[in-house]
Design a protein around this motif. Structure first.
Motif, PDB file in Angstrom:
ATOM      1  N   ASP A 107     -14.379  22.747  42.501  1.00 38.87           N
ATOM      2  CA  ASP A 107     -14.314  23.763  41.443  1.00 38.87           C
ATOM      3  C   ASP A 107     -13.026  24.581  41.550  1.00 38.87           C
ATOM      4  N   PHE A 108     -12.640  24.926  42.776  1.00 45.21           N
ATOM      5  CA  PHE A 108     -11.410  25.685  42.987  1.00 45.21           C
ATOM      6  C   PHE A 108     -10.195  24.911  42.486  1.00 45.21           C
ATOM      7  N   TRP A 109     -10.065  23.648  42.899  1.00 42.92           N
ATOM      8  CA  TRP A 109      -8.893  22.858  42.491  1.00 42.92           C
ATOM      9  C   TRP A 109      -8.874  22.603  40.984  1.00 42.92           C
ATOM     10  N   LYS A 110     -10.033  22.443  40.353  1.00 42.62           N
ATOM     11  CA  LYS A 110     -10.079  22.292  38.892  1.00 42.62           C
ATOM     12  C   LYS A 110      -9.535  23.546  38.214  1.00 42.62           C
ATOM     13  N   GLU A 111      -9.939  24.700  38.722  1.00 42.68           N
ATOM     14  CA  GLU A 111      -9.477  25.962  38.143  1.00 42.68           C
ATOM     15  C   GLU A 111      -7.983  26.165  38.395  1.00 42.68           C
ATOM     16  N   VAL A 112      -7.505  25.801  39.577  1.00 41.04           N
ATOM     17  CA  VAL A 112      -6.075  25.874  39.883  1.00 41.04           C
ATOM     18  C   VAL A 112      -5.302  25.009  38.890  1.00 41.04           C
ATOM     19  N   ASP A 113      -5.721  23.769  38.710  1.00 39.22           N
ATOM     20  CA  ASP A 113      -5.034  22.869  37.778  1.00 39.22           C
ATOM     21  C   ASP A 113      -5.040  23.429  36.354  1.00 39.22           C
ATOM     22  N   ALA A 114      -6.168  23.978  35.918  1.00 38.89           N
ATOM     23  CA  ALA A 114      -6.268  24.515  34.559  1.00 38.89           C
ATOM     24  C   ALA A 114      -5.295  25.685  34.362  1.00 38.89           C
ATOM     25  N   VAL A 115      -5.227  26.585  35.323  1.00 33.78           N
ATOM     26  CA  VAL A 115      -4.335  27.738  35.198  1.00 33.78           C
ATOM     27  C   VAL A 115      -2.874  27.295  35.255  1.00 33.78           C
ATOM     28  N   LEU A 116      -2.556  26.346  36.124  1.00 35.83           N
ATOM     29  CA  LEU A 116      -1.179  25.864  36.195  1.00 35.83           C
ATOM     30  C   LEU A 116      -0.774  25.140  34.911  1.00 35.83           C
ATOM     31  N   ARG A 117      -1.718  24.438  34.277  1.00 33.99           N
ATOM     32  CA  ARG A 117      -1.422  23.807  32.980  1.00 33.99           C
ATOM     33  C   ARG A 117      -1.153  24.882  31.917  1.00 33.99           C
ATOM     34  N   GLU A 118      -2.006  25.913  31.901  1.00 31.78           N
ATOM     35  CA  GLU A 118      -1.818  27.007  30.941  1.00 31.78           C
ATOM     36  C   GLU A 118      -0.477  27.701  31.111  1.00 31.78           C
ATOM     37  N   ARG A 119      -0.004  27.769  32.331  1.00 31.63           N
ATOM     38  CA  ARG A 119       1.282  28.419  32.617  1.00 31.63           C
ATOM     39  C   ARG A 119       2.457  27.473  32.414  1.00 31.63           C
ATOM     40  N   GLY A 120       2.175  26.224  32.042  1.00 34.60           N
ATOM     41  CA  GLY A 120       3.233  25.260  31.791  1.00 34.60           C
ATOM     42  C   GLY A 120       3.829  24.636  33.035  1.00 34.60           C
TER      43      GLY A 120
END
Length: 123
Positions: A107-120
């Motif tokens: 769950d942590f790594w999924k959220e990390v990936d999602a936020v990094l995608r949002e930040r470009g």
């Protein structure tokens, strides 16, 4: 009486304790704190943890931890949950349903990936 089953992902999580890792070239980093404790009402899984993603300037972007109880709502009559597992995402906070260490890491790594995608940062 049978012994409780051992969480198969626990050793992986505990091995990450104290680690700080850069996750991209721009300087985002993650930090892991995970320590076994005595089981309590607040920490029935006998684990104290904090998994965080930070921006290059140190701002916390994502956090999964159980450092304190979560408010169920705001305003008069506010109650706190007995369990203290929760998730931070940018400026929001909400309860997190801890099931096991492997799911927490996933769950942590999924959220990390999602936020990094949002930040470009990630495609």
């Amino acid at each position: 009486m049978t012994a409780p089953e051992r969480d198969p992902g626990l050793d992986t999580l505990l091995d990450l304790h104290g680690q700080t890792l850069f996750v991209d070239e721009t300087g985002h980093w993650v930090k892991f704190v995970a320590v076994q404790t005595t089981a309590t009402a607040e920490r029935p899984h006998a684990l104290s943890y904090s998994l965080t993603l930070h921006a290059p300037d140190g701002e916390r972007l994502v956090g999964f931890d159980n450092a304190h109880p979560v408010r169920e709502r705001r305003g008069p009559g506010t109650r706190r949950r007995t369990q203290s597992d929760y998730r931070h995402r940018l400026r929001s906070i909400g309860p997190y349903e801890y099931t096991d260490a492997a799911t927490l890491l996933e769950d942590f790594w999924k959220e990390v990936d999602a936020v990094l995608r949002e930040r470009g940062v990630l495609p």
